[in-house]
Design a protein around this motif. Structure first.
Motif, PDB file in Angstrom:
ATOM      1  N   HIS A  14      44.203  44.275  38.892  1.00  0.00           N
ATOM      2  CA  HIS A  14      43.430  43.503  37.907  1.00  0.00           C
ATOM      3  C   HIS A  14      44.289  42.440  37.242  1.00  0.00           C
ATOM      4  O   HIS A  14      45.440  42.689  36.887  1.00  0.00           O
ATOM      5  N   SER A  15      43.699  41.277  37.032  1.00  0.00           N
ATOM      6  CA  SER A  15      44.375  40.164  36.373  1.00  0.00           C
ATOM      7  C   SER A  15      43.826  39.977  34.965  1.00  0.00           C
ATOM      8  O   SER A  15      42.936  40.701  34.513  1.00  0.00           O
ATOM      9  N   SER A  16      44.325  38.954  34.297  1.00  0.00           N
ATOM     10  CA  SER A  16      43.864  38.636  32.943  1.00  0.00           C
ATOM     11  C   SER A  16      42.429  38.124  32.940  1.00  0.00           C
ATOM     12  O   SER A  16      41.824  37.981  31.874  1.00  0.00           O
ATOM     13  N   VAL A  17      41.863  37.870  34.102  1.00  0.00           N
ATOM     14  CA  VAL A  17      40.454  37.485  34.166  1.00  0.00           C
ATOM     15  C   VAL A  17      39.558  38.659  33.778  1.00  0.00           C
ATOM     16  O   VAL A  17      38.452  38.457  33.280  1.00  0.00           O
ATOM     17  N   VAL A  36      54.506  43.377  49.174  1.00  0.00           N
ATOM     18  CA  VAL A  36      53.130  43.530  49.642  1.00  0.00           C
ATOM     19  C   VAL A  36      52.841  42.508  50.735  1.00  0.00           C
ATOM     20  O   VAL A  36      53.162  41.326  50.602  1.00  0.00           O
ATOM     21  N   ASP A  37      52.245  42.978  51.830  1.00  0.00           N
ATOM     22  CA  ASP A  37      51.871  42.109  52.949  1.00  0.00           C
ATOM     23  C   ASP A  37      50.404  41.692  52.889  1.00  0.00           C
ATOM     24  O   ASP A  37      50.059  40.568  53.256  1.00  0.00           O
ATOM     25  N   VAL A  38      49.547  42.623  52.490  1.00  0.00           N
ATOM     26  CA  VAL A  38      48.097  42.395  52.441  1.00  0.00           C
ATOM     27  C   VAL A  38      47.633  42.752  51.042  1.00  0.00           C
ATOM     28  O   VAL A  38      47.824  43.898  50.595  1.00  0.00           O
ATOM     29  N   TRP A  39      47.006  41.813  50.355  1.00  0.00           N
ATOM     30  CA  TRP A  39      46.742  41.994  48.928  1.00  0.00           C
ATOM     31  C   TRP A  39      45.321  41.583  48.574  1.00  0.00           C
ATOM     32  O   TRP A  39      44.774  40.639  49.141  1.00  0.00           O
ATOM     33  N   SER A  40      44.737  42.311  47.633  1.00  0.00           N
ATOM     34  CA  SER A  40      43.424  41.951  47.102  1.00  0.00           C
ATOM     35  C   SER A  40      43.457  41.996  45.583  1.00  0.00           C
ATOM     36  O   SER A  40      44.026  42.921  44.996  1.00  0.00           O
ATOM     37  N   LEU A  41      42.845  41.019  44.970  1.00  0.00           N
ATOM     38  CA  LEU A  41      42.557  41.048  43.535  1.00  0.00           C
ATOM     39  C   LEU A  41      41.140  41.570  43.365  1.00  0.00           C
ATOM     40  O   LEU A  41      40.208  41.050  43.980  1.00  0.00           O
ATOM     41  N   GLU A  46      33.845  40.493  38.235  1.00  0.00           N
ATOM     42  CA  GLU A  46      34.190  39.074  38.045  1.00  0.00           C
ATOM     43  C   GLU A  46      34.902  38.536  39.290  1.00  0.00           C
ATOM     44  O   GLU A  46      35.799  39.189  39.839  1.00  0.00           O
ATOM     45  N   LEU A  47      34.482  37.338  39.703  1.00  0.00           N
ATOM     46  CA  LEU A  47      35.044  36.706  40.894  1.00  0.00           C
ATOM     47  C   LEU A  47      35.892  35.472  40.583  1.00  0.00           C
ATOM     48  O   LEU A  47      36.514  34.915  41.490  1.00  0.00           O
ATOM     49  N   SER A  48      35.941  35.056  39.326  1.00  0.00           N
ATOM     50  CA  SER A  48      36.487  33.729  39.017  1.00  0.00           C
ATOM     51  C   SER A  48      37.997  33.629  39.201  1.00  0.00           C
ATOM     52  O   SER A  48      38.533  32.520  39.246  1.00  0.00           O
ATOM     53  N   GLY A  49      38.709  34.735  39.316  1.00  0.00           N
ATOM     54  CA  GLY A  49      40.157  34.657  39.534  1.00  0.00           C
ATOM     55  C   GLY A  49      40.555  34.583  40.989  1.00  0.00           C
ATOM     56  O   GLY A  49      41.740  34.400  41.308  1.00  0.00           O
ATOM     57  N   LEU A  50      39.581  34.706  41.899  1.00  0.00           N
ATOM     58  CA  LEU A  50      39.924  34.848  43.311  1.00  0.00           C
ATOM     59  C   LEU A  50      40.447  33.558  43.944  1.00  0.00           C
ATOM     60  O   LEU A  50      41.310  33.618  44.828  1.00  0.00           O
ATOM     61  N   PRO A  66      39.614  38.853  49.508  1.00  0.00           N
ATOM     62  CA  PRO A  66      38.857  38.688  48.256  1.00  0.00           C
ATOM     63  C   PRO A  66      38.144  39.984  47.886  1.00  0.00           C
ATOM     64  O   PRO A  66      37.513  40.631  48.734  1.00  0.00           O
ATOM     65  N   GLY A  67      38.263  40.358  46.613  1.00  0.00           N
ATOM     66  CA  GLY A  67      37.666  41.622  46.195  1.00  0.00           C
ATOM     67  C   GLY A  67      37.083  41.578  44.797  1.00  0.00           C
ATOM     68  O   GLY A  67      37.224  40.604  44.056  1.00  0.00           O
ATOM     69  N   VAL A  68      36.420  42.676  44.439  1.00  0.00           N
ATOM     70  CA  VAL A  68      35.831  42.844  43.111  1.00  0.00           C
ATOM     71  C   VAL A  68      35.614  44.334  42.887  1.00  0.00           C
ATOM     72  O   VAL A  68      35.410  45.090  43.851  1.00  0.00           O
ATOM     73  N   GLU A  69      35.708  44.766  41.645  1.00  0.00           N
ATOM     74  CA  GLU A  69      35.398  46.155  41.311  1.00  0.00           C
ATOM     75  C   GLU A  69      34.114  46.168  40.479  1.00  0.00           C
ATOM     76  O   GLU A  69      34.080  45.612  39.377  1.00  0.00           O
TER      77      GLU A  69
END
Length: 282
Positions: A14-17, A36-41, A46-50, A66-69
């Motif tokens: 999770h980011s500050s978004v 990390v080789d493969v990463w998802s936020l 919320e999708l705006s940080g992707l 690209p991800g979302v929780e």
């Protein structure tokens, strides 16, 4: 990437978004430094940080997913579903998440009122200082404020005393249904993954029903190795993945340095005999 070594994959953070503290690009840099080789936020609802995260990740040589929780309600508890490899421009997913976010603002104000009644003054404004996105003010932001004020020893203490289910500052909210969340993720071309099942307080019978429902609705994966699980739970949910035929996911659930239980990319490998959720993406 070294094809002879297992990929270091982290598909939950999770980011500050939402309720993390690092900007998406800074989070990408930390993930890269940690190997990390493969990463998802996967910010909450919320999708705006992707876009920022994806640009930074690719510049650093990582594969970006690209991800979302998504927040859902199932059997009167909050259950999170991670959507991975989603199309961020999909209107069905965007509209669904917009509806969830609209409910968060009222919840945050009610939480502040309840905390005020417990003698915690100025919590709404205090929590806002920690929120990069005011529309996603969450329990985590309130907890950080209470730690700052010396009212709690740490984040877990804040949840144990004030913010956890059934505590004085907790406000129940009806999120999307499990079926809605899965349908939005599938409409966006993604895979739906049940997040950190070890955190939910269900009976064995209820857990069985949850896994059955999730699979029947189109859910494809389950988090096995996550910063929200104890090591013994890695084995437990590996068994569940095998039993139900779920793909297995791995993610730190990282929120902040010094606050999260495990850093980006620092989890052990998936147990053997599982098919990773990313098996055909990289």
């Amino acid at each position: 990437m070294n094809s002879k070594s297992p990929l270091n994959v982290d598909l939950h953070c999770h980011s500050s978004v939402s309720d993390g503290v690092l900007a998406p690009a800074v989070l990408a840099e930390r993930a890269s430094r940690n190997g990390v080789d493969v990463w998802s936020l996967t910010d909450h609802d919320e999708l705006s940080g992707l876009a920022e995260a994806g640009r930074a990740a690719r510049e650093l040589g990582m594969v970006f997913i690209p991800g979302v929780e998504v927040s859902t309600t199932w059997a009167n508890q909050t259950v999170h579903v991670v959507g991975l490899n989603v199309d961020v421009n999909n209107a069905v997913l965007q509209d669904g998440l917009n509806g969830i976010r609209a409910g968060r603002i009222g919840r945050a104000r009610e939480m502040a009122c309840r905390l005020e009644a417990q003698g915690v003054a100025g919590s709404y404004e205090g929590a806002l200082r920690y929120a990069g996105n005011p529309g996603l003010l969450s329990r985590t932001h309130f907890a950080r404020f209470m730690v700052e004020q010396g009212l709690c020893k740490g984040m877990q203490d804040a949840f144990d005393k004030y913010l956890g289910d059934g505590k004085p500052g907790y406000v129940r909210v009806h999120w999307s249904s499990l079926g809605q969340a899965v349908s939005w993720i599938l409409a966006a071309g993604g895979r739906a993954v049940l997040a950190h099942p070890g955190r939910y307080m269900y009976t064995p019978t209820q857990f069985g029903a949850l896994f059955d429902d999730f699979k029947q609705l189109g859910g494809q994966g389950i988090e096995v190795v996550t910063g929200s699980h104890r090591p013994d739970q890695y084995r437990q949910y590996a068994d569940i993945a095998r039993q139900y035929g779920f793909l297995a996911s791995r993610g730190s659930d990282f929120h902040a340095p010094g606050e999260s239980r495990i850093d980006l990319g620092a989890m052990p490998a998936l147990p053997p005999g599982l098919t990773p959720v990313w098996h055909d993406w990289v």
